[in-house]
Each structure stands twice: as C-alpha cells, then as structure tokens.
Design an enzyme around this catalytic site. Sequence first.
Site, short mmCIF file in Angstrom:
data_model
loop_
_atom_site.label_atom_id
_atom_site.label_comp_id
_atom_site.label_asym_id
_atom_site.label_seq_id
_atom_site.Cartn_x
_atom_site.Cartn_y
_atom_site.Cartn_z
N LYS A 158 0.89 -1.16 0.00
CA LYS A 158 0.00 0.00 0.00
C LYS A 158 0.93 1.21 0.00
O LYS A 158 1.38 1.67 1.05
CB LYS A 158 -0.90 -0.06 1.24
CG LYS A 158 -2.07 0.90 1.19
CD LYS A 158 -3.05 0.56 2.30
CE LYS A 158 -4.03 1.69 2.55
NZ LYS A 158 -4.84 2.09 1.41
N1 PMP Z 1 -7.90 -1.44 -2.61
C1 PMP Z 1 -7.31 -0.23 -2.53
C2 PMP Z 1 -6.61 0.32 -3.73
C3 PMP Z 1 -7.34 0.48 -1.33
O1 PMP Z 1 -6.77 1.68 -1.24
C4 PMP Z 1 -8.02 -0.05 -0.21
C5 PMP Z 1 -8.08 0.73 1.07
N2 PMP Z 1 -6.97 0.48 1.87
C6 PMP Z 1 -8.63 -1.31 -0.35
C7 PMP Z 1 -8.54 -1.97 -1.56
C8 PMP Z 1 -9.32 -1.94 0.82
O2 PMP Z 1 -8.39 -2.34 1.78
P1 PMP Z 1 -8.76 -2.36 3.33
O3 PMP Z 1 -10.02 -3.14 3.45
O4 PMP Z 1 -7.59 -3.04 3.97
O5 PMP Z 1 -8.92 -0.96 3.77
#
Ligand code: PMP
Length: 311
Positions: A158
């Site tokens: 991320k």
């Molecule tokens: N995909 C992307 C590109 C994101 O930015 C996020 C948010 N973090 C998610 C999926 C969902 O991830 P999470 O459930 O861990 O927040």
Amino acid sequence: MSKRADWIWHNGELVPWEQATVHVMTHGLHYGTSVFEGIRAYRSHLGPSIFRLEDHIHRLFASARIYRFEMPYSVAQIEEACRQVVAANHLEEAYLRPIAYLGAGGLGLTGQGCDVEVSIAAFEWGAYLGADSHEQGIEVGFSSWVRPPSHSTPLMAKAGGHYLSSRLISQEARRHGYTEGLALSTAGFVSEGAGENIFVVENGALVTPPLAASVLEGITRDTVIALAADLGVAVREDQLTRERVYAADEMFLTGTAAEIVPVGRVDGLALGDGRPGPLTRDLQQRFRGIFDGSSPQHDHWLAPIAVGSTV
Ligand code: PMP
C-alpha cells in the site's frame, strides 16, 4: 488543511496538528515513496478499540519491506503509537493514517541519504463514500484507466505512488456522475475500486477477484470472507469479467474508509432492483456485530484503547 484533531504522532513524539509538517524536498513528495495504512477505531463492547490493528501494522511493514524501507520503529512501537494518538485526541471513533516515507535528504531515485520518517494521524472521518452510502448504496462505473500489473507496481504494497492510479479512476468516475470508479486489470479482468475491493453475489455465493487481478489484499475483504463463513455462505476467488458483474445479483465494495458499501448500479445498469441486496445487508449487520458484542469469536480483532490515558 483545517485542524482535524489536536495531536499527531510524528517521528516518535506527539506534536500539535499544525506542527506536523514536512520539508518541500521530501523524497516521498516528489516520487510517491511512501507506504501507509488506513485503520479505523470504533466504539465497541470492549470500549473504544482499533479494528484489526495488528493486521494493518503487519501490512504496513510488508509494504515497507517490498519497497526496501528501513523502518526506524518496531511493530510493537507503531502499534503502541497508534493507541497513543487515538487516546491523546480523546477519540472514541477514528480513522488512523500511519505513513512511513522517505524524508528530505537528496533527490536521487534510490533515496540514498533520506531517512524513513513515520507519522500517525487520527481524526474523525465519516463514511468515505457518503453518509447514506451504507443504506442507499452507490452508483459505480468502470474506468478507462486500468490497474498496473504487479510486476510493474507491486500492488500488495500500500504505497503512496500507487494512488496516482486510484485518483485517475475516482476522478473519472466523479466526472461521469458516479460515486466511485472500478478498474480492470491489464488482462481485462475486474480488479478493484479506486480504494476498495469488489464482491459480487452469484446464486447465493460471494465472488471476489483474486490477488492476481492487481488488487490490494484488503483487510475488510478478509473480514467479509470470515463473516461469510460465519453465515455459511460460500466465497470464491475468481477472475471476473465485466459482463459477469453486470449479471450479478448483488454487488458491494469493501474498504476501511468505505466499510461495506452496496452498489445499486454499475455503468448505469441496475443490479437486482437497484437496492442493497439481502446478503449485502446481512454482511453489513454482521460487520456491525463485531463491535456490539454479538460475535465474540471476533473479539481478537479489537485492540481496546484507554482514551485520555496519555500525553
Ligand atoms: N484497494 C485499494 C486500492 C485500497 O486503497 C483499499 C483501502 N486500503 C482497499 C482496496 C481496501 O483495503 P482495506 O479493506 O484493507 O482498507
């Protein structure tokens, strides 16, 4: 940015919100060299608690490893700092944003000479896709921008720079009157939303794109998979085509900021009657149940904080 909370944890100490600033020569500003997390804290039957803190910090360190950042703090220190910043701001519900980035120390692309700096903000932030998104559902549209493949941009991380793609996708969607944009992978399969993972319901089972479809391994995605197991609902990871999404019985997006958001229309086509579907509603209710004590088997996902205990 207007002041959103009193304190930000910045390189090891709590500083007033206004003073948590960076230099314009910060490497991360020029090249997107940052890794970060989005985490939520909720009021719960165990008191204010950070949701899946360990899993988020684990992912933060995995992101750092992929981009070869030397983290100057341990996992335990960052977890403690997250608790501390929520407590110091007297927040019972919060969005937390830990970020590690290459600081100001030179503009060479390797980042040599730049220290890794770490900040953690915590502030109140309502439903990301709109106050009534959970109840009413949203309209989404596929973007003309595709997600980069993992051998170009390692999407398991991320990382700040990856969000240039997300911004193009969500801006294009807004221009077309949608609340959020969805993207395909370079192979032409359904990938994810600009900041959310995608689920569809087909014949009573959940289907979600696999990690090979250029998706972030969402923690809410994982939560939904566990909640579906509690409900006895089958979940499959499968490469979805766009037309399979058009033909789905239900669809929803998952993300920490968005939570579980029903999708009523995709590219202008109503799914079912265009209202949040029954399985989506059950999962939303189960999700809320994590915090009200009705699913104690998931209490280990809650990291309670003693609000007001620090500073
Ligand atoms: N995909 C992307 C590109 C994101 O930015 C996020 C948010 N973090 C998610 C999926 C969902 O991830 P999470 O459930 O861990 O927040």
